[in-house]
Motif scaffolding. Structure first.
Motif, PDB file in Angstrom:
ATOM      1  N   ALA A 135     -51.237  33.473  30.076  1.00 22.87           N
ATOM      2  CA  ALA A 135     -50.649  32.484  29.169  1.00 22.87           C
ATOM      3  C   ALA A 135     -50.832  32.891  27.718  1.00 22.87           C
ATOM      4  O   ALA A 135     -51.891  33.391  27.326  1.00 22.87           O
ATOM      5  N   ARG A 136     -49.793  32.661  26.928  1.00 21.96           N
ATOM      6  CA  ARG A 136     -49.866  32.910  25.491  1.00 21.96           C
ATOM      7  C   ARG A 136     -49.603  31.637  24.699  1.00 21.96           C
ATOM      8  O   ARG A 136     -49.312  31.668  23.513  1.00 21.96           O
ATOM      9  N   VAL A 137     -49.715  30.502  25.383  1.00 19.65           N
ATOM     10  CA  VAL A 137     -49.585  29.192  24.743  1.00 19.65           C
ATOM     11  C   VAL A 137     -50.819  28.380  25.100  1.00 19.65           C
ATOM     12  O   VAL A 137     -51.135  28.188  26.280  1.00 19.65           O
ATOM     13  N   VAL A 192     -43.747  24.001  24.680  1.00 29.33           N
ATOM     14  CA  VAL A 192     -43.578  25.167  25.550  1.00 29.33           C
ATOM     15  C   VAL A 192     -42.147  25.690  25.448  1.00 29.33           C
ATOM     16  O   VAL A 192     -41.912  26.910  25.377  1.00 29.33           O
ATOM     17  N   VAL A 215     -52.330  34.407  21.050  1.00 30.49           N
ATOM     18  CA  VAL A 215     -51.980  33.108  21.622  1.00 30.49           C
ATOM     19  C   VAL A 215     -51.500  32.155  20.532  1.00 30.49           C
ATOM     20  O   VAL A 215     -52.065  32.090  19.445  1.00 30.49           O
ATOM     21  N   TYR A 221     -48.986  28.321  30.518  1.00 27.85           N
ATOM     22  CA  TYR A 221     -49.673  27.758  29.352  1.00 27.85           C
ATOM     23  C   TYR A 221     -50.952  27.071  29.813  1.00 27.85           C
ATOM     24  O   TYR A 221     -51.135  26.789  31.003  1.00 27.85           O
ATOM     25  N   TRP A 257     -41.717  27.523  22.190  1.00 22.69           N
ATOM     26  CA  TRP A 257     -42.335  28.854  22.239  1.00 22.69           C
ATOM     27  C   TRP A 257     -41.407  29.835  22.941  1.00 22.69           C
ATOM     28  O   TRP A 257     -41.224  30.969  22.480  1.00 22.69           O
TER      29      TRP A 257
END
Length: 351
Positions: free
Chosen positions: A176-178, A229, A203, A101, A232
């Motif tokens: 990262a997708r956060v 996190v 994202v 993230y 998610w």
């Protein structure tokens, strides 16, 4: 191949670390592990710093240096396995709970960007300051007020655009997708506006307390980061289980059960493998040198010309085939509601 997971925090009431190390070495010798490998692993574990977390060690017979992976925050069961394949499922489960993230704190001049790669507790940090000096929007009065406000807004937007481009690079580089944002509200609005469309679609953007300067919000912010996190990661599991449910049926793209999943892996169909991390699972499967040479029956691989044909734990055979064919692997708790039957299933790329 020898795989060891060792908890560096001894739970209350359990054996101390020295005794657990002895038990680990004893288990490996009983399974036929190379004596030099056992000694090397024992020395590595002995040197590991006690604390909150664990260490995973992988060694190949005849190879001089084992591979060591530190797992901060992990509390796995001690595990010692000597088998044809590495035991990766506990490591993959730990990484899954700690996805990469990016945390970004912004103001009107720029941003401080912290990039956390998967599983790591430390960040790569960098500071981005835009080309425009900070302008206070409400400084003058009279007829020049409107012009000054426009100058301020333009300056903030220019700086936010530069931060957005830097962020897009960091997100792509880390996978990262956060993205978690904190700081000046207006600067965050401009930053979000100028993120590339592909980034905004892929994202998940969350918000945290505090800003770019040193403030008292950092402790609360750490908790917010952990919670978002974790949420998610949990949401990703829910999405996969929903896709599995929707894909069940004759015309769906989901398979489940050991035999059907191995067949899908053998055809290279699998996009995402779903596997339960079940220490009580004693099932095995067969595999050959090629990534798609997997089966529940040795005879079928021999008939196809595979050589040598080796037997290994079912989960490890499936994970190897998935990773070598470019599929993702998602680990589930045993008995997860809505999970695949027999603790093994897949979402396929095509029928």
């Amino acid at each position: 191949m020898t795989s060891v997971y060792f908890n560096l925090t001894t739970p209350p009431g359990e054996e101390d670390a020295a005794l657990r190390r002895e038990l680990t070495a004893k288990r490996l010798r009983a399974q036929g592990a190379d004596e030099a490998v056992v000694d090397a692993l024992d020395r590595l574990i002995a040197r590991a710093e006690p604390g909150s977390g664990a260490v995973a060690v992988f060694a190949v017979d005849g190879e001089p240096e084992p591979t060591v992976v530190e797992m901060p925050g992990a509390r796995p069961r001690d595990l010692a396995v000597h088998a044809p394949l590495p035991c990766l499922v506990p490591l993959l489960a730990w990484l899954q709970e700690r996805p990469p993230y990016v945390l970004t704190l912004v103001d009107r001049k720029g941003a401080d960007i912290e990039t956390y790669r998967g599983g790591t507790a430390t960040a790569t940090t960098r500071t981005i300051d835009g080309p425009d000096d900070e302008i206070v929007r409400n400084a003058p009065g009279g007829w020049s007020q409107m012009r000054h406000q426009h100058r301020a807004e333009d300056s903030w937007e220019h700086n936010a655009t530069m931060v957005a481009h830097a962020l897009a690079d960091d997100l792509a580089d880390s996978g990262a997708r956060v993205l978690l944002l904190g700081g000046d509200v207006r600067a965050m609005q401009y930053l979000t506006k100028h993120l590339p469309e592909g980034v905004r679609q892929e994202v998940t953007v969350g918000h945290v307390s505090g800003g770019r300067g040193r403030d008292g919000a950092w402790q609360h912010r750490k908790q917010q980061v952990r919670e978002q996190v974790s949420e998610w990661a949990d949401e990703e599991t829910r999405k996969l289980l929903k896709r599995l449910d929707e894909g069940r049926g004759p015309s769906g793209l989901a398979v489940e059960g050991a035999v059907q999943t191995l067949r899908a892996l053998a055809r290279g169909q699998v996009g995402t493998l779903l596997v339960a991390d079940d220490p009580a699972d004693r099932r095995t499967a067969w595999f050959g040198p090629a990534p798609t040479q997997v089966s529940d029956r040795r005879t079928s691989l021999v008939a196809s010309g595979a050589t040598p044909v080796v037997r290994g734990p079912l989960a490890d055979v499936a994970v190897r085939a998935a990773l070598l064919t470019g599929a993702e692997v998602h680990v589930l708790e045993p008995g997860t509601p809505g999970g695949p039957s027999q603790g093994l299933g897949a979402l396929c790329r095509y029928a």
